[in-house]
Design an enzyme around this catalytic site. Structure first.
Site, mmCIF file in Angstrom:
data_model
loop_
_atom_site.group_PDB
_atom_site.id
_atom_site.type_symbol
_atom_site.label_atom_id
_atom_site.label_comp_id
_atom_site.label_asym_id
_atom_site.label_seq_id
_atom_site.Cartn_x
_atom_site.Cartn_y
_atom_site.Cartn_z
ATOM 1 C CE1 TYR A 31 1.063 -0.229 4.422
ATOM 2 C CE2 TYR A 31 0.059 1.939 4.325
ATOM 3 C CZ TYR A 31 0.848 1.008 4.966
ATOM 4 O OH TYR A 31 1.434 1.338 6.163
ATOM 5 C CE LYS A 145 3.086 3.508 3.132
ATOM 6 N NZ LYS A 145 3.057 3.618 4.583
ATOM 7 C CG LEU A 202 7.993 2.679 5.226
ATOM 8 C CD1 LEU A 202 7.864 1.536 4.233
ATOM 9 C CD2 LEU A 202 6.670 3.378 5.394
HETATM 10 N N1 PLP Z 1 7.122 4.010 9.424
HETATM 11 C C1 PLP Z 1 6.005 3.266 9.344
HETATM 12 C C2 PLP Z 1 5.982 1.923 9.970
HETATM 13 C C3 PLP Z 1 4.881 3.774 8.672
HETATM 14 O O1 PLP Z 1 3.766 3.019 8.577
HETATM 15 C C4 PLP Z 1 4.925 5.075 8.129
HETATM 16 C C5 PLP Z 1 3.770 5.630 7.425
HETATM 17 O O2 PLP Z 1 2.815 4.965 7.111
HETATM 18 C C6 PLP Z 1 6.099 5.813 8.253
HETATM 19 C C7 PLP Z 1 7.186 5.247 8.905
HETATM 20 C C8 PLP Z 1 6.199 7.209 7.693
HETATM 21 O O3 PLP Z 1 6.243 7.193 6.293
HETATM 22 P P1 PLP Z 1 5.786 8.470 5.453
HETATM 23 O O4 PLP Z 1 6.654 9.609 5.887
HETATM 24 O O5 PLP Z 1 6.067 8.078 4.036
HETATM 25 O O6 PLP Z 1 4.355 8.706 5.756
#
Ligand code: PLP
Length: 283
Positions: A31, A145, A202
């Protein structure tokens, strides 16, 4: 309210997915979340690239080009007259019967995207939030993701049950990773410290934007592992995500961080972030 289902804009109430969908049965899919500021998709290409990278890492072929997908999401924003908000997009490996761990090359991935209105809460970014620490017992491919978010869901609920807003995760006491749905940064002696982009976190698009802005503005940066002690003794702690931007953490496990209010570097970085939105989205 319109949504996208397999390349078509349809009414939300008409969008149906099969009960044998592998996303539903195995969490077999990926996603992405996109932040929209006044109809403009912020850091659009980076999110699209991360989606395609996640797809490749799970051996899933997205049946659209990046440009086709961008056009679909732009149409969704127009159809729903979205101002400030977000788009949630997911792609599963599609329907397969009978249920089988082995996926078939004949599967057609199922793509859906929804939009929600979400105004920016600048006061919340200033006020900050509270966090607990929780063991990071997720798998070793957190860079994907993936739809498998049970570890994240359980950690976030552990925080909620403790009356806190977010869970900061650690593999062991010397190794803080990220949060249940955001990345975490600490500030010590004016140096910005965050976990390296590897398989244990992530690599947030917001994280990457903050690091880029920090570099451009000559902030000292260390991408390295830090401990629970460093976390709690930091001058400032903040989290980042598309919805949180740069949000300070004021207490962790009930202990006050720094002075208990948004610190100077967190404030500065949020200002750079706002300027970047204005520059790239022309607002
Ligand atoms: N880490 C995790 C586990 C996440 O689920 C998310 C966002 O969904 C992030 C970090 C932050 O990512 P982003 O800055 O792309 O929203």
């Amino acid at each position: 309210m319109k949504v996208i289902l397999n390349g078509q804009l349809v009414e939300r109430s008409e969008a149906k997915v099969d009960i044998e969908d592998r996303g539903y049965q195995f969490g077999d899919g990926i996603y992405e979340g996109f932040r929209i500021y006044q109809g403009c998709i912020f850091t659009f290409d980076q999110h699209i690239d991360r989606l395609f990278d996640s797809a490749e890492l799970i051996d899933l072929a997205i049946p659209y080009t990046k440009e086709e997908l961008k056009d679909q999401l732009t149409e969704l924003i127009t159809a729903n007259q979205l101002g400030d908000g977000m788009i949630y997009l997911q792609i599963s490996r599609g329907t397969q019967m009978p249920r089988n761990h082995v996926y078939s090359p004949d599967n057609h991935p199922v793509l859906m995207a929804t939009s929600i209105a979400a105004p920016r809460d600048l006061a919340a970014f200033e006020k900050g939030l509270t966090a607990i620490t929780a063991v990071d017992d997720r798998w070793l491919h957190c860079n994907i993701k993936s739809l498998n978010l049970l570890g994240n869901v359980l950690a976030k609920n552990q925080a909620a049950k403790a009356g806190a807003d977010e869970a900061i995760l650690y593999r062991d006491e010397d190794h803080v990773t990220e949060c249940s749905h955001s990345n975490v940064f600490i500030v010590k002696n004016n140096t910005l410290i965050t976990h390296p982009a590897n398989n244990l976190i992530l690599n947030g698009i917001t994280r990457q934007t903050i690091l880029k802005l920090a570099k451009e503005n000559k902030v000292a940066i260390e991408e390295r592992v830090f401990s629970l002690t460093e976390l709690k003794q930091a001058d400032e702690v903040f989290i980042s995500s598309i919805m949180a931007e740069v949000t300070p953490v004021t207490t962790i496990d009930g202990e006050m961080i720094g002075t208990g209010v948004r610190g100077p570097l967190s404030t500065e970085l949020e200002q750079y972030f706002i300027a970047e939105i204005e520059k790239t989205c022309g607002i």
